[in-house]
Enzyme design. Structure first.
Site, mmCIF file in Angstrom:
data_model
loop_
_atom_site.group_PDB
_atom_site.id
_atom_site.type_symbol
_atom_site.label_atom_id
_atom_site.label_comp_id
_atom_site.label_asym_id
_atom_site.label_seq_id
_atom_site.Cartn_x
_atom_site.Cartn_y
_atom_site.Cartn_z
ATOM 1 N N PHE A 1 2.587 -7.852 -6.237
ATOM 2 C CA PHE A 1 2.351 -6.689 -5.374
ATOM 3 C C PHE A 1 1.890 -5.506 -6.221
ATOM 4 O O PHE A 1 2.240 -4.366 -5.956
ATOM 5 C CB PHE A 1 3.632 -6.341 -4.601
ATOM 6 N N CYS B 1 -8.095 -6.176 -3.114
ATOM 7 C CA CYS B 1 -7.110 -6.924 -2.321
ATOM 8 C C CYS B 1 -7.223 -6.732 -0.814
ATOM 9 O O CYS B 1 -7.385 -7.698 -0.080
ATOM 10 C CB CYS B 1 -5.697 -6.550 -2.754
HETATM 11 C C1 UDX Z 1 -3.014 -3.250 -3.141
HETATM 12 C C2 UDX Z 1 -1.518 -3.342 -2.832
HETATM 13 O O1 UDX Z 1 -0.947 -2.016 -2.773
HETATM 14 C C3 UDX Z 1 -0.816 -4.191 -3.837
HETATM 15 O O2 UDX Z 1 0.558 -4.338 -3.498
HETATM 16 C C4 UDX Z 1 -1.501 -5.560 -3.870
HETATM 17 O O3 UDX Z 1 -0.893 -6.390 -4.786
HETATM 18 C C5 UDX Z 1 -2.969 -5.406 -4.183
HETATM 19 O O4 UDX Z 1 -3.563 -4.536 -3.233
HETATM 20 P P1 UDX Z 1 -4.570 -1.836 -4.804
HETATM 21 O O5 UDX Z 1 -5.718 -2.473 -4.104
HETATM 22 O O6 UDX Z 1 -4.569 -1.795 -6.282
HETATM 23 O O7 UDX Z 1 -3.189 -2.533 -4.373
HETATM 24 O O8 UDX Z 1 -4.518 -0.322 -4.333
HETATM 25 P P2 UDX Z 1 -3.700 0.560 -3.294
HETATM 26 O O9 UDX Z 1 -3.076 1.666 -4.030
HETATM 27 O O10 UDX Z 1 -2.825 -0.252 -2.431
HETATM 28 O O11 UDX Z 1 -4.893 1.168 -2.421
HETATM 29 C C6 UDX Z 1 -5.748 0.334 -1.654
HETATM 30 C C7 UDX Z 1 -6.764 1.154 -0.903
HETATM 31 O O12 UDX Z 1 -6.158 1.928 0.119
HETATM 32 C C8 UDX Z 1 -7.519 2.157 -1.764
HETATM 33 O O13 UDX Z 1 -8.876 2.186 -1.359
HETATM 34 C C9 UDX Z 1 -6.846 3.475 -1.474
HETATM 35 O O14 UDX Z 1 -7.668 4.585 -1.687
HETATM 36 C C10 UDX Z 1 -6.504 3.288 -0.007
HETATM 37 N N1 UDX Z 1 -5.364 4.110 0.429
HETATM 38 C C11 UDX Z 1 -4.116 3.853 -0.023
HETATM 39 C C12 UDX Z 1 -5.565 5.125 1.363
HETATM 40 O O15 UDX Z 1 -6.696 5.373 1.803
HETATM 41 N N2 UDX Z 1 -4.480 5.843 1.779
HETATM 42 C C13 UDX Z 1 -3.221 5.617 1.349
HETATM 43 O O16 UDX Z 1 -2.296 6.304 1.786
HETATM 44 C C14 UDX Z 1 -3.026 4.592 0.396
#
Ligand code: UDX
Length: 436
Positions: free
Chosen positions: A152, A263
């Protein structure tokens, strides 16, 4: 414990370095000779804060090794982790499992004594059964158990997420495998991290359900942001107002330009494919995928509207290209939709990203890359903040305003206060907040 990790991508490398830091002896295996050679010399294939130091110290302590030769690593291992990629299969969006199955076959040929084979790659429900079948077929005499142990990790915070996780999920019915997994994660018991033992299929689904739920949460707040703009409300206060409800939770309620990364886009798609295959569609996730894709496209229109409806011949300074801060990852980044759409509308783009420009230069055409945020906005008619890097949060707004030709500031991550921006003379547009 002796651990082998197959695949030195994001998950494999971070997991390997962290397990080594827990005190286990870890060998990371990859077929890519160039990559292994670089890793041996301390050169990281990805940008992840703290990873280079963690790798260096564990290599020095002789707990972490890199090799292209799977044989010794697998033969001696108590646990072999499969951490190879599972990209979306071209054409149908299903997870491509050929690397996982290839790794299973290789492990089967080389394992010696009781071995726990752990799938860390994100794989659809039932993949563990297939991995077990492949190993049994290849080596009928082998003594092994196949375990699902999803990761995760968030890019940019992966080491912290590995070492201080909210939970560890382990899918297996095999008692010996449970003991090995407990021993591997024992340092986390000291922090009282919950370790959830469940069946393999449940564990596989937990990973997809978690990512899909988070994608739903983000998409929900993004649509609330659109509504806020229409009714004159403030989405950040809506997030806070609902997030303080313990049943909802405050995290992942930041409205923005749409989710991207390695992801969420891939896993939401794979989940809907699996669900449809089983005749049990997850319609909410189907909708989220569609809404998020539309949103990324709509962001360019938002910029064009903020610039009075016409950007032809205008220069736009873009701050941030990576899909989020603290990574050089450009996969499914909103910038990949926004920048070409602005160019198509006739704008000239000058961009700066602290880490992702090299990667971006392969994916975006005709963008001029600047050496700093200030250089990117010099002479610009408008600025668009696409990624919320910390270094963009406290820019000298006086200096920027003076260097620009125009005064339009479009903040797609809500990192500035509307009042503050207005005070500095900007025509400021953000997400789901009143325009100043
Ligand atoms: C995600 C999961 O959080 C992680 O647990 C999994 O193993 C892999 O996928 P990651 O893709 O590295 O991790 O980034 P994350 O911080 O989750 O953000 C994903 C996307 O959502 C980004 O584009 C981010 O900008 C967006 N996001 C996230 C939002 O737009 N708003 C938020 O509040 C949080």
């Amino acid at each position: 414990m002796r651990v082998a990790i197959i695949g030195t991508g994001y998950v494999g490398l971070v997991s390997g370095a962290c397990f080594a830091d827990f005190g286990h002896t870890v060998t990371c295996v990859d077929k890519d000779e160039g990559k292994i050679e670089k890793l041996k010399n301390g050169i990281m294939p990805i940008y992840e804060p703290g990873l280079d130091n963690l790798v260096a110290s564990n290599v020095k302590e002789e707990r972490l090794f890199f090799t292209t030769d799977a044989k010794e690593a697998i033969k001696n291992a108590d646990a072999v982790f499969i951490a190879v990629g599972t990209p979306s299969r071209r054409g149908d969006g299903h997870a491509d499992l050929s690397y996982v199955y290839g790794a299973a076959e290789e492990i089967a040929q080389l394992m010696d004594g009781f071995t726990v084979v752990v799938t860390k790659s994100t794989v659809p429900v039932g993949t563990g059964d297939e991995v077990e079948e492949i190993i049994r077929r290849t080596r009928p005499d082998a003594d092994f158990a196949v375990v699902s142990n999803p990761e995760f990790l968030r890019e940019g915070a992966a080491i912290k997420d590995f070492k201080i996780p909210d939970r560890v999920v382990v899918g297996t019915d095999d008692e010996r495998a449970k003991q090995v997994m407990k021993e591997l994660y024992r340092p986390l018991f000291l922090n009282e991290t919950p370790i959830l033992f469940t069946t393999r299929r449940t564990s596989e689904l937990i990973k997809y359900a978690a990512n899909a739920f988070l994608a739903v949460k983000i998409t929900f707040i993004n649509e609330m942001a659109d509504l806020c703009e229409k009714v004159g409300a403030n989405v950040q206060e809506v997030s806070r107002g609902i997030g303080l409800d313990g049943r909802i939770g405050a995290k992942f309620l930041n409205a923005g330009p749409g989710y991207g990364g390695s992801c969420f886009p891939k896993d939401t798609l794979a989940l809907t494919k699996t669900a449809n295959d089983y005749g049990s569609p997850v319609r909410i996730v189907d909708t989220v995928i569609e809404v998020n894709a539309d949103r990324k496209k709509a962001m360019a229109d938002k910029v064009i509207a903020a610039m009075g409806g016409d950007v032809s011949g205008k220069t736009i300074g873009v701050l941030g290209l990576a899909f989020k801060q603290n990574t050089d990852d450009m996969r499914d980044a909103p910038s990949l939709d926004i920048v070409p759409a602005l160019q198509k509308a006739g704008a000239r783009i000058v961009a700066f990203d602290p880490e992702a420009m090299k990667e971006a230069s392969h994916l975006l055409k005709d963008v001029e890359f600047a050496g700093s945020a200030y250089a990117a906005v010099d002479g610009a008619d408008a600025i668009v903040i696409i990624t919320e890097w910390d270094q963009f949060r406290a820019l000298d707004l006086n200096r920027i305003k003076t260097a620009m030709k125009g005064n339009v500031l479009v903040d797609l991550r809500n990192i500035y206060h509307p009042d503050d921006a207005a005070k500095h003379g900007f025509a400021y547009t953000s997400i789901g907040r009143p325009v100043s």
